[in-house]
Design a protein around this motif. Structure first.
Motif, mmCIF file in Angstrom:
data_model
loop_
_atom_site.group_PDB
_atom_site.id
_atom_site.type_symbol
_atom_site.label_atom_id
_atom_site.label_comp_id
_atom_site.label_asym_id
_atom_site.label_seq_id
_atom_site.Cartn_x
_atom_site.Cartn_y
_atom_site.Cartn_z
ATOM 1 N N GLU A 99 0.832 -1.206 0.000
ATOM 2 C CA GLU A 99 0.000 0.000 0.000
ATOM 3 C C GLU A 99 0.864 1.251 0.000
ATOM 4 O OE1 GLU A 99 -4.267 -1.011 2.145
ATOM 5 O OE2 GLU A 99 -2.725 0.038 3.272
ATOM 6 N N GLU A 100 1.881 1.239 0.844
ATOM 7 C CA GLU A 100 2.767 2.404 0.930
ATOM 8 C C GLU A 100 3.488 2.644 -0.396
ATOM 9 O OE1 GLU A 100 3.765 1.995 5.732
ATOM 10 O OE2 GLU A 100 5.221 1.316 4.246
ATOM 11 N N MET A 101 3.898 1.552 -1.037
ATOM 12 C CA MET A 101 4.589 1.698 -2.324
ATOM 13 C C MET A 101 3.672 2.262 -3.391
ATOM 14 S SD MET A 101 7.308 -1.311 -3.017
ATOM 15 C CE MET A 101 6.013 -2.452 -3.421
ATOM 16 N N ARG A 102 2.420 1.809 -3.392
ATOM 17 C CA ARG A 102 1.486 2.316 -4.396
ATOM 18 C C ARG A 102 1.245 3.811 -4.205
ATOM 19 N NH1 ARG A 102 -1.100 -2.761 -3.770
ATOM 20 N NH2 ARG A 102 -2.591 -1.943 -2.259
ATOM 21 N N GLU A 103 1.213 4.251 -2.958
ATOM 22 C CA GLU A 103 1.023 5.680 -2.687
ATOM 23 C C GLU A 103 2.217 6.486 -3.192
ATOM 24 O OE1 GLU A 103 0.322 6.082 1.464
ATOM 25 O OE2 GLU A 103 -1.633 5.076 1.412
ATOM 26 N N LYS A 104 3.429 5.990 -2.933
ATOM 27 C CA LYS A 104 4.629 6.693 -3.387
ATOM 28 C C LYS A 104 4.724 6.681 -4.912
ATOM 29 C CE LYS A 104 7.336 5.784 0.805
ATOM 30 N NZ LYS A 104 8.498 5.070 1.382
ATOM 31 N N GLN A 105 4.366 5.547 -5.510
ATOM 32 C CA GLN A 105 4.395 5.441 -6.960
ATOM 33 C C GLN A 105 3.428 6.451 -7.587
ATOM 34 O OE1 GLN A 105 4.499 1.679 -9.749
ATOM 35 N NE2 GLN A 105 2.385 2.064 -9.185
ATOM 36 N N ALA A 106 2.243 6.584 -6.979
ATOM 37 C CA ALA A 106 1.246 7.523 -7.499
ATOM 38 C C ALA A 106 1.757 8.962 -7.396
ATOM 39 C CB ALA A 106 -0.063 7.363 -6.735
ATOM 40 N N GLU A 107 2.472 9.260 -6.318
ATOM 41 C CA GLU A 107 3.026 10.615 -6.163
ATOM 42 C C GLU A 107 4.015 10.912 -7.289
ATOM 43 O OE1 GLU A 107 4.753 10.804 -2.302
ATOM 44 O OE2 GLU A 107 2.834 10.704 -1.235
ATOM 45 N N GLU A 108 4.844 9.942 -7.613
ATOM 46 C CA GLU A 108 5.822 10.143 -8.695
ATOM 47 C C GLU A 108 5.126 10.201 -10.056
ATOM 48 O OE1 GLU A 108 9.473 7.959 -8.786
ATOM 49 O OE2 GLU A 108 9.343 7.424 -6.663
ATOM 50 N N MET A 109 4.118 9.335 -10.214
ATOM 51 C CA MET A 109 3.437 9.284 -11.498
ATOM 52 C C MET A 109 2.659 10.564 -11.776
ATOM 53 S SD MET A 109 3.394 7.149 -13.956
ATOM 54 C CE MET A 109 3.753 5.514 -13.303
ATOM 55 N N ALA A 110 2.201 11.229 -10.729
ATOM 56 C CA ALA A 110 1.445 12.471 -10.902
ATOM 57 C C ALA A 110 2.308 13.572 -11.516
ATOM 58 C CB ALA A 110 0.886 12.920 -9.556
ATOM 59 N N LYS A 111 3.609 13.409 -11.435
ATOM 60 C CA LYS A 111 4.520 14.396 -12.036
ATOM 61 C C LYS A 111 4.765 14.093 -13.510
ATOM 62 C CE LYS A 111 6.888 14.878 -7.584
ATOM 63 N NZ LYS A 111 8.150 14.632 -6.818
ATOM 64 N N VAL A 112 4.301 12.933 -13.960
ATOM 65 C CA VAL A 112 4.538 12.504 -15.336
ATOM 66 C C VAL A 112 3.257 12.587 -16.176
ATOM 67 C CG1 VAL A 112 5.197 10.546 -16.788
ATOM 68 C CG2 VAL A 112 6.421 10.988 -14.638
ATOM 69 N N LEU A 113 2.157 12.114 -15.624
ATOM 70 C CA LEU A 113 0.894 12.072 -16.351
ATOM 71 C C LEU A 113 0.096 13.349 -16.139
ATOM 72 C CD1 LEU A 113 -0.215 8.409 -15.508
ATOM 73 C CD2 LEU A 113 1.228 9.205 -17.402
ATOM 74 N N ASP A 114 -0.750 13.694 -17.107
ATOM 75 C CA ASP A 114 -1.616 14.867 -16.911
ATOM 76 C C ASP A 114 -2.785 14.446 -16.024
ATOM 77 O OD1 ASP A 114 -3.735 13.746 -18.436
ATOM 78 O OD2 ASP A 114 -2.848 14.486 -20.300
ATOM 79 N N PRO A 115 -3.596 15.404 -15.544
ATOM 80 C CA PRO A 115 -4.660 15.068 -14.584
ATOM 81 C C PRO A 115 -5.623 13.986 -15.084
ATOM 82 C CG PRO A 115 -4.284 17.419 -14.574
ATOM 83 C CD PRO A 115 -3.442 16.872 -15.699
ATOM 84 N N ALA A 116 -6.011 14.063 -16.362
ATOM 85 C CA ALA A 116 -6.952 13.067 -16.890
ATOM 86 C C ALA A 116 -6.301 11.680 -16.938
ATOM 87 C CB ALA A 116 -7.416 13.475 -18.283
#
Length: 203
Positions: free
Chosen positions: A80-97
């Motif tokens: 769970e913790e890894m998925r949260e960190k991964q999402a934080e990093e991915m938010a810097k790569v993908l656009d909001p949609a």
């Protein structure tokens, strides 16, 4: 109080043996067919997902290497913790949609911990007006439920109906344990809140 803890202790004692099986995991390559990524986005996407998948595999192997019964609860918390960190990093790569689609995809395809979520626990606390001690008991019963179900994993693994039976058995024990902690009115309200909480099929 003593009776409750004795009941809780009996609740968590489930023995099983054997090594864990291969994790299915999220198919991150498949997600790329559902969105259009630029070359730079795809490069970063592959780097991030590859790194976290490797870390997940290392965590799983480390858990197996500890010997004895694998601590699946601890492993699930790490995931769970890894998925949260991964999402934080991915938010810097993908656009909001794209990010919204990514979060939906990961949530749909990742393995959930078989327990009341923190959001549901807070809902129960608020709607039944639990005291701090009662809320602590609710969390303890919920943790015991998760541990019992995970500890029985090697027994029911691959057998959905058996997994459902274990889930139902431990869920009933969770509810009976809380019946000794809540007032009759609180317990009735609690049962109404969790009425839709049911077994979710696993691999």
């Amino acid at each position: 109080m003593k009776t409750f803890f004795l009941a809780l202790l009996a609740f968590v004692i489930v023995s099983c043996s054997g090594e864990g099986k291969k994790k299915r995991g999220v198919d991150y390559q498949k997600f790329k067919t559902e969105v259009t990524l630029t070359a730079d986005q795809e490069k970063s996407y592959d780097e991030i997902t590859g790194r976290y998948q490797k870390q997940a595999e290392q965590n799983f192997e480390a858990a197996k290497a500890q010997g004895g019964q694998m601590d699946r609860v601890a492993l699930a918390i790490k995931s769970e913790e890894m998925r949260e960190k991964q999402a934080e990093e991915m938010a810097k790569v993908l656009d909001p949609a794209q990010m919204e689609k990514f979060n939906t995809y990961v949530d749909k395809n990742s393995r959930k911990r078989p327990r009341y979520t923190n959001q549901l626990l807070e809902q129960i606390k608020t709607k039944t007006q639990l005291s701090d001690d009662q809320f602590a008991m609710l969390n303890a019963a919920n943790d015991a439920f998760e541990k019992s179900f995970n500890d029985a994993h090697d027994v029911y693994h691959g057998n959905t109906e058996m997994a459902r039976e274990y889930w139902t058995k431990f869920d009933n024990q969770r509810k009976q344990a809380l019946k000794k902690v809540f007032t009759p009115e609180q317990h009735a309200r609690y049962l109404e809140i969790v009425k839709d909480q049911s077994f979710k099929g696993r691999e």
